[in-house]
Design an enzyme around this catalytic site. Structure first.
Site, PDB file in Angstrom:
ATOM      1  N   CYS A 183       0.856  -1.279  -0.037  1.00  0.00           N
ATOM      2  CA  CYS A 183      -0.130   0.018  -0.111  1.00  0.00           C
ATOM      3  C   CYS A 183       0.914   1.213   0.328  1.00  0.00           C
ATOM      4  O   CYS A 183       0.551   2.217  -0.648  1.00  0.00           O
ATOM      5  CB  CYS A 183      -0.776   0.059   1.240  1.00  0.00           C
ATOM      6  SG  CYS A 183      -1.960  -1.453   1.446  1.00  0.00           S
ATOM      7  N   HIS A 187       1.284   5.316  -1.441  1.00  0.00           N
ATOM      8  CA  HIS A 187       0.425   6.118  -0.626  1.00  0.00           C
ATOM      9  C   HIS A 187       1.544   6.585   0.712  1.00  0.00           C
ATOM     10  O   HIS A 187       1.302   6.703   1.673  1.00  0.00           O
ATOM     11  CB  HIS A 187      -0.691   5.373   0.160  1.00  0.00           C
ATOM     12  CG  HIS A 187      -1.718   5.167  -0.987  1.00  0.00           C
ATOM     13  ND1 HIS A 187      -2.447   6.166  -1.422  1.00  0.00           N
ATOM     14  CD2 HIS A 187      -2.544   3.917  -1.438  1.00  0.00           C
ATOM     15  CE1 HIS A 187      -3.731   5.643  -2.169  1.00  0.00           C
ATOM     16  NE2 HIS A 187      -3.274   4.412  -2.277  1.00  0.00           N
ATOM     17  N   ARG A 231     -13.468  -0.750  -2.018  1.00  0.00           N
ATOM     18  CA  ARG A 231     -12.398   0.173  -2.544  1.00  0.00           C
ATOM     19  C   ARG A 231     -10.857  -0.780  -2.162  1.00  0.00           C
ATOM     20  O   ARG A 231     -10.063  -0.886  -2.892  1.00  0.00           O
ATOM     21  CB  ARG A 231     -12.317   1.384  -2.202  1.00  0.00           C
ATOM     22  CG  ARG A 231     -11.214   2.154  -2.730  1.00  0.00           C
ATOM     23  CD  ARG A 231     -11.366   2.199  -4.163  1.00  0.00           C
ATOM     24  NE  ARG A 231     -10.433   2.812  -5.089  1.00  0.00           N
ATOM     25  CZ  ARG A 231      -9.615   2.212  -5.981  1.00  0.00           C
ATOM     26  NH1 ARG A 231      -9.845   1.080  -6.113  1.00  0.00           N
ATOM     27  NH2 ARG A 231      -8.552   2.711  -6.524  1.00  0.00           N
ATOM     28  N   CYS A 235      -8.142  -2.584  -4.568  1.00  0.00           N
ATOM     29  CA  CYS A 235      -6.592  -1.997  -4.515  1.00  0.00           C
ATOM     30  C   CYS A 235      -5.708  -3.155  -4.532  1.00  0.00           C
ATOM     31  O   CYS A 235      -4.783  -3.420  -5.153  1.00  0.00           O
ATOM     32  CB  CYS A 235      -6.451  -0.874  -3.270  1.00  0.00           C
ATOM     33  SG  CYS A 235      -6.939   0.699  -3.607  1.00  0.00           S
TER      34      CYS A 235
END
Length: 274
Positions: A183, A187, A231, A235
C-alpha cells in the site's frame, strides 16, 4: 581528421534537445494542472447533486423496512453508540464489539445486525456486495451520511483494537505479490498521481483525512457508490495480491490503521471519486 566545430555542434544539438524536452515537460505539467482543475470543477458540480444521495435514500428505506425471517427492521442495530444511534457512529468505526468479540467496521457490523436481528443468513446478508446497488452499498451509504460533520475518532486504545492497528500497519507496509507492491508504494509520498488522480499520502494526517473523510464515495468512472471495503479489496487486487475475503480481519485491520491515521478529520461522506 575531425572537422572544426563538430564537437561544438554536438553540444549545441544536445543543449537544444534538452531545452526542447524541458519545454515539453513544462507544457505537459501545465496541461495536467489544467486538467486537474477541470476535474475539481466537475467534482464540485456533481457534489451539488451527488448521485450518492439516491443510495442514502434507499439505505434509509432499507434500515426501517422489516425484512428477513424475523420480519424486523435494523432500527435496533448497535453500531457502537447504542441501539439505533447512528449520528457519529460511522466516524468511530472500526471498533471492538463485546457481543461478537471482534473489531468490526461498518459493513461487518451491519451484517451482524442483519443476521441477528432480521434472521438473514450470512450468504443472504452479503449477497452481491461487490455489485452496484447492493443492499450493503445502500445501508453503508446511509449510515455514513449520518456521520457527516462528525470527526473521525478511532484511537484504537482497547487491546483488541491496538492489535488490529498493529496488523493493519504491518499490512500497509508489507511488500508482496509479483509486482512487489505494498500500500505504501503508492500512498507514502505527497504529490503523486495515477492517471491524473491524486494519490493521498497516508503517512501524513492531512493526506489520510483527505481520503478517509470521503468514503463511501460515488465513483464517476464506475457510475456507482463504492464502500471502503470494496475499494480496499480492489486496491489489493490491482497490486496482484491474493484477493482477501469480504469482511475479513485483514481488511478491517487496514481500515483501523487508515482511520486511526485520519483521526480528527471531519466526515464529508458520501464523497465523489474518479
Amino acid at each position: 581528421m575531425k572537422r572544426p566545430g563538430t564537437r561544438a555542434a554536438r553540444r549545441w544539438t544536445a543543449a537544444l534537445a534538452a531545452g526542447a524536452s524541458l519545454i515539453l515537460a513544462v507544457a505537459a505539467m501545465a496541461q495536467d494542472d489544467r486538467t486537474l482543475r477541470e476535474i475539481q470543477k466537475y467534482r464540485q458540480m456533481l457534489q451539488e447533486g451527488n448521485p450518492a444521495e439516491l443510495s442514502e435514500a434507499r439505505g434509509e428505506e432499507l434500515w426501517a423496512t422489516p425484512r428477513g425471517p424475523a420480519k424486523a427492521t435494523l432500527e435496533q442495530c448497535d453500531l457502537g453508540l447504542g441501539p439505533g444511534k447512528l449520528e457519529g457512529a460511522y466516524a468511530q468505526l472500526p471498533r471492538y464489539f463485546a457481543d461478537t468479540g471482534k473489531v468490526q467496521d461498518a459493513e461487518s457490523r451491519l451484517v451482524t445486525c442483519m443476521t441477528t436481528l432480521q434472521g438473514l443468513s450470512y450468504a443472504d446478508a452479503t449477497r452481491g456486495w461487490y455489485k452496484a446497488n447492493s443492499d450493503l452499498e445502500f445501508l453503508v451509504t446511509y449510515v455514513a451520511g449520518k456521520s457527516r460533520g462528525a470527526k473521525i475518532e478511532v484511537p484504537a486504545t482497547r487491546p483488541e483494537e491496538a492489535d488490529m492497528l498493529a496488523v493493519g500497519e504491518a499490512l500497509f507496509f508489507r511488500r508482496s505479490g509479483p509486482l512487489d507492491f505494498s500500500c505504501a508504494t503508492c500512498h507514502s509520498q505527497e504529490g503523486r498521481r495515477i492517471r491524473l488522480q491524486e494519490v493521498p499520502d497516508f503517512l501524513t494526517s492531512a493526506g489520510a483525512r483527505s481520503s478517509m473523510t470521503q468514503w463511501p464515495a460515488y465513483r464517476v468512472s464506475q457510475g456507482a457508490v463504492w464502500t471502503l471495503e470494496r475499494r480496499l479489496i480492489d486496491c489489493i487486487r490491482q497490486m496482484r495480491w491474493p484477493e482477501p475475503q469480504y469482511l475479513s480481519d485483514a481488511v478491517v485491520a487496514l481500515e483501523v490503521y487508515l482511520q486511526n491515521r485520519a483521526s480528527g478529520g471531519v466526515m464529508e461522506a458520501p464523497g465523489i471519486k474518479r
